[in-house]
Structure formats: C-alpha cells, structure tokens
Design a protein around this motif. Structure first.
Motif, PDB file in Angstrom:
ATOM      1  N   THR A 171      17.369  -8.141  -1.077  1.00  0.00           N
ATOM      2  CA  THR A 171      16.124  -8.159  -0.306  1.00  0.00           C
ATOM      3  C   THR A 171      15.773  -6.764   0.190  1.00  0.00           C
ATOM      4  O   THR A 171      14.619  -6.325   0.103  1.00  0.00           O
ATOM      5  CB  THR A 171      16.253  -9.122   0.885  1.00  0.00           C
ATOM      6  N   LEU A 172      16.740  -6.063   0.712  1.00  0.00           N
ATOM      7  CA  LEU A 172      16.527  -4.700   1.226  1.00  0.00           C
ATOM      8  C   LEU A 172      15.914  -3.811   0.144  1.00  0.00           C
ATOM      9  O   LEU A 172      14.927  -3.102   0.378  1.00  0.00           O
ATOM     10  CB  LEU A 172      17.861  -4.147   1.709  1.00  0.00           C
ATOM     11  N   LEU A 173      16.499  -3.850  -1.061  1.00  0.00           N
ATOM     12  CA  LEU A 173      16.028  -2.993  -2.144  1.00  0.00           C
ATOM     13  C   LEU A 173      14.654  -3.427  -2.641  1.00  0.00           C
ATOM     14  O   LEU A 173      13.838  -2.594  -3.049  1.00  0.00           O
ATOM     15  CB  LEU A 173      17.041  -3.009  -3.291  1.00  0.00           C
ATOM     16  N   THR A 174      14.380  -4.730  -2.589  1.00  0.00           N
ATOM     17  CA  THR A 174      13.050  -5.210  -2.964  1.00  0.00           C
ATOM     18  C   THR A 174      11.989  -4.651  -2.026  1.00  0.00           C
ATOM     19  O   THR A 174      10.900  -4.263  -2.457  1.00  0.00           O
ATOM     20  CB  THR A 174      13.011  -6.746  -2.943  1.00  0.00           C
ATOM     21  N   VAL A 175      12.302  -4.602  -0.745  1.00  0.00           N
ATOM     22  CA  VAL A 175      11.356  -4.032   0.217  1.00  0.00           C
ATOM     23  C   VAL A 175      11.171  -2.535  -0.040  1.00  0.00           C
ATOM     24  O   VAL A 175      10.041  -2.026  -0.033  1.00  0.00           O
ATOM     25  CB  VAL A 175      11.840  -4.274   1.665  1.00  0.00           C
ATOM     26  N   LEU A 176      12.246  -1.824  -0.295  1.00  0.00           N
ATOM     27  CA  LEU A 176      12.156  -0.374  -0.487  1.00  0.00           C
ATOM     28  C   LEU A 176      11.361  -0.002  -1.730  1.00  0.00           C
ATOM     29  O   LEU A 176      10.696   1.037  -1.761  1.00  0.00           O
ATOM     30  CB  LEU A 176      13.559   0.229  -0.578  1.00  0.00           C
ATOM     31  N   GLY A 177      11.431  -0.825  -2.775  1.00  0.00           N
ATOM     32  CA  GLY A 177      10.702  -0.514  -3.995  1.00  0.00           C
ATOM     33  C   GLY A 177      11.509   0.335  -4.956  1.00  0.00           C
ATOM     34  O   GLY A 177      12.643   0.723  -4.677  1.00  0.00           O
ATOM     35  N   PRO A 178      10.937   0.649  -6.132  1.00  0.00           N
ATOM     36  CA  PRO A 178      11.732   1.287  -7.190  1.00  0.00           C
ATOM     37  C   PRO A 178      12.271   2.675  -6.848  1.00  0.00           C
ATOM     38  O   PRO A 178      13.438   2.951  -7.114  1.00  0.00           O
ATOM     39  CB  PRO A 178      10.767   1.337  -8.378  1.00  0.00           C
ATOM     40  N   GLU A 179      11.455   3.533  -6.258  1.00  0.00           N
ATOM     41  CA  GLU A 179      11.927   4.897  -6.008  1.00  0.00           C
ATOM     42  C   GLU A 179      12.873   4.954  -4.804  1.00  0.00           C
ATOM     43  O   GLU A 179      14.017   5.426  -4.915  1.00  0.00           O
ATOM     44  CB  GLU A 179      10.735   5.845  -5.786  1.00  0.00           C
ATOM     45  N   GLU A 180      12.406   4.463  -3.658  1.00  0.00           N
ATOM     46  CA  GLU A 180      13.266   4.448  -2.479  1.00  0.00           C
ATOM     47  C   GLU A 180      14.505   3.595  -2.709  1.00  0.00           C
ATOM     48  O   GLU A 180      15.611   3.938  -2.274  1.00  0.00           O
ATOM     49  CB  GLU A 180      12.493   3.888  -1.275  1.00  0.00           C
ATOM     50  N   GLY A 181      14.322   2.476  -3.397  1.00  0.00           N
ATOM     51  CA  GLY A 181      15.430   1.572  -3.632  1.00  0.00           C
ATOM     52  C   GLY A 181      16.512   2.183  -4.496  1.00  0.00           C
ATOM     53  O   GLY A 181      17.710   2.047  -4.207  1.00  0.00           O
ATOM     54  N   MET A 182      16.126   2.872  -5.568  1.00  0.00           N
ATOM     55  CA  MET A 182      17.127   3.501  -6.419  1.00  0.00           C
ATOM     56  C   MET A 182      17.835   4.638  -5.694  1.00  0.00           C
ATOM     57  O   MET A 182      19.048   4.837  -5.868  1.00  0.00           O
ATOM     58  CB  MET A 182      16.472   4.013  -7.705  1.00  0.00           C
ATOM     59  N   ALA A 183      17.109   5.350  -4.859  1.00  0.00           N
ATOM     60  CA  ALA A 183      17.743   6.410  -4.071  1.00  0.00           C
ATOM     61  C   ALA A 183      18.772   5.820  -3.111  1.00  0.00           C
ATOM     62  O   ALA A 183      19.883   6.357  -2.953  1.00  0.00           O
ATOM     63  CB  ALA A 183      16.686   7.196  -3.303  1.00  0.00           C
TER      64      ALA A 183
END
Length: 307
Positions: A260-272
């Motif tokens: 869920t956390l990574l879904t909120v962050l999105g592709p760029e922020e999430g991968m970082a």
C-alpha cells in the motif's frame, strides 16, 4: 475482512485432521477480526474509534503489534502510509459505509482530512495503551490482513505442519516446500480489470507476498477512474500510472503494508523507497502502448528461480 481464505498443506500431521486445523484457523481469524475489524461494531478498533477525546485504551498484543508496524511505516514514508486515513477511505466509498459513484464534495473531503494524522496518536508501548485524541478513526485494512496470514501460518507450524501456503484475499505466505520438493510457485496477475491473466511467476519458500493494484476496486465517473487507494497527503485517490505493486518479505504484515505504501508513492518515489530499504519489489506501470515492468535486484532473484 471482506474476502476469502485458503490454506494448502504439504501434509496433515499425525494426531490431527483437516477439520481440526480448519477450526483452529477460523479461531485465529475470528480473533484478528474481534480486535481489528472496522466492520464489527464491538471490535477493539471500533470501540477506540468511538471513544471520547482524551480517553486511554489498553489494546491486545496483536492490535499493538499491528499498530507499531503501521506507525513505523507512516514515519518511514512521511505519511504516505497512514493508519488513520479511514475517514477519507470511507468518504470515497471504499469502507464499511458502502460504495459511491461520484467524487465527494470538497467541503466533505476537508472535514475528513481534518480528522486524520498518525502524529495525533499517543502510544505508550510499555503499557500497550493508546490515547484517543478525539474523532480519530484507525483503519488497519492495509496491514491487518497480512498480519492474519502470519498468525495463521504460525498456528499451523505450532500444530506440526511443516509445509504450508496461507492465502487471505491475495496476501499470502509460504513455509517449507511442496511435497514434490519444489518451491511454491505463485502467479502475479496482469493488472487488467475484469480479467485473470498471469503476468509473472515467482518461486517462494519461507516468504510472504502481497500485491496492491488499482484494477479491482475502483469507480469511474466522467471518464475518470478513482482508485480505492487514498493518498493521505492529498486526500485524493492515487492518480499516477502505477497499476500494480508486488512485495516479497519474510512477514506478510510487512508485505501488506509496504504494498500500500509503495502504491501511494507511485513509480518513481516508490522505486526509490524500495531501493533505499532493499525491498524485493515488482512494479507494473501503465504506458501508452501497454505496460512497463520494473523490479529491484532482490525481487529478480525469485523470478529467476521460478523460470
């Protein structure tokens, strides 16, 4: 939890039966629901959500474990994960109050937004005591399902089951290997609404997996799609192109919350974030001509094992 559960056993230990194990599993799930289900009026979490401002509440051990994990994720993500986001989830029609088919009024969004904020919680870990600051609504739906998977798996191990796969609504955890000696092979779906298409297969042994996506739970209005995942920082459904996130972890609770956390962050922020924390993560991102896939090195190891 609003979903189904499935347990696959490598073998049934002597002295017990499938019926005995089923009853034990259902007992574990009932206990988690009694503590953390917002759909049950007299659960521990529902009583806390209705409590008076300033009141203190001693919570059960399981509740405390989930709360502490949720608060850690909230701090690490600077609020992208927030266990108090419930009023917004409910307002957007993805909670116990039922569905909606249009965007809520901005005034209602601001009223709900004023009620959230994980920093408002005061938690005394030594006493397992939590203070209700007033009108704050806890919602563990983004992490408690994974916790339930962990508890069911631990119960099975305590009963002498050496190899098992526990699946609750797509959050799963494995222990040991299948009777033929191979690892558990788990499919990750292609994020296409209304279809069941295998995108990728991973091999799991003594690992948990959770997937979060925008292709199963949403509503559409005037050509716009509103995801069930609400960004606590904007009070809006996530609107980026990240269609699916899969996380592998030793803990299903952590995998659930991180997805869920990574879904909120999105592709760029999430991968970082995933790279910084050395997470095994697989992203499927929408593109004009289909989908793009991105993964961390930690995840790639399990794909290679499955092929």
């Amino acid at each position: 939890m609003g979903t189904v559960w499935r347990v696959t056993l490598g073998a049934v230990p002597e002295g017990t039966s499938v019926e005995d194990l089923r009853a034990g599993v259902e007992g574990v799930l009932a206990e988690v629901n009694r503590q953390m289900s917002t759909y049950i009026a007299d659960s521990d979490i529902s009583r806390f959500n209705r409590a008076e401002a300033g009141s203190w509440h001693v919570v059960p051990e399981g509740f405390a474990e989930v709360l502490e994990a949720a608060l850690t994720l909230a701090e690490q993500s600077e609020g992208a994960f927030d266990p108090t986001v419930g009023p917004l989830v409910n307002l957007w029609g993805f909670g116990p109050g039922g569905r909606r088919d249009s965007e809520p009024e901005q005034a209602s969004i601001e009223q709900a937004r004023a009620r959230i904020g994980w920093q408002r919680l005061t938690w005394d870990a030594a006493q397992r005591s939590l203070q209700q600051p007033g009108a704050l609504y806890l919602d563990f739906s983004a992490i408690a399902k994974g916790y339930a998977v962990d508890r069911v798996g631990e119960y099975l191990s305590q009963q002498g089951v050496g190899a098992w796969l526990v699946d609750i609504g797509g959050d799963l955890r494995t222990q040991g290997r299948k009777p033929d000696g191979s690892a558990w092979r788990i499919a990750i779906e292609r994020p296409v609404a209304g279809e069941r298409i295998i995108n990728t297969v991973v091999a799991l042994q003594d690992l948990a997996m959770a997937t979060s996506g925008d292709y199963r739970n949403f509503f559409e209005k005037n050509g716009l799609t509103y995801s069930h995942t609400i960004d606590p920082r904007t009070a809006q459904p996530v609107a980026h192109h990240l269609a699916s996130v899969t996380v592998l972890h030793t803990s299903a609770m952590q995998a659930d919350g991180l997805a869920t956390l990574l879904t909120v962050l999105g592709p760029e922020e999430g991968m970082a974030f995933a790279s910084e924390h050395h997470l095994a993560v697989f992203f499927i991102v929408r593109a004009d001509d289909g989908f793009r896939e991105f993964m961390t090195d930690e995840f790639r190891l399990h794909m290679e094992q499955a092929n």
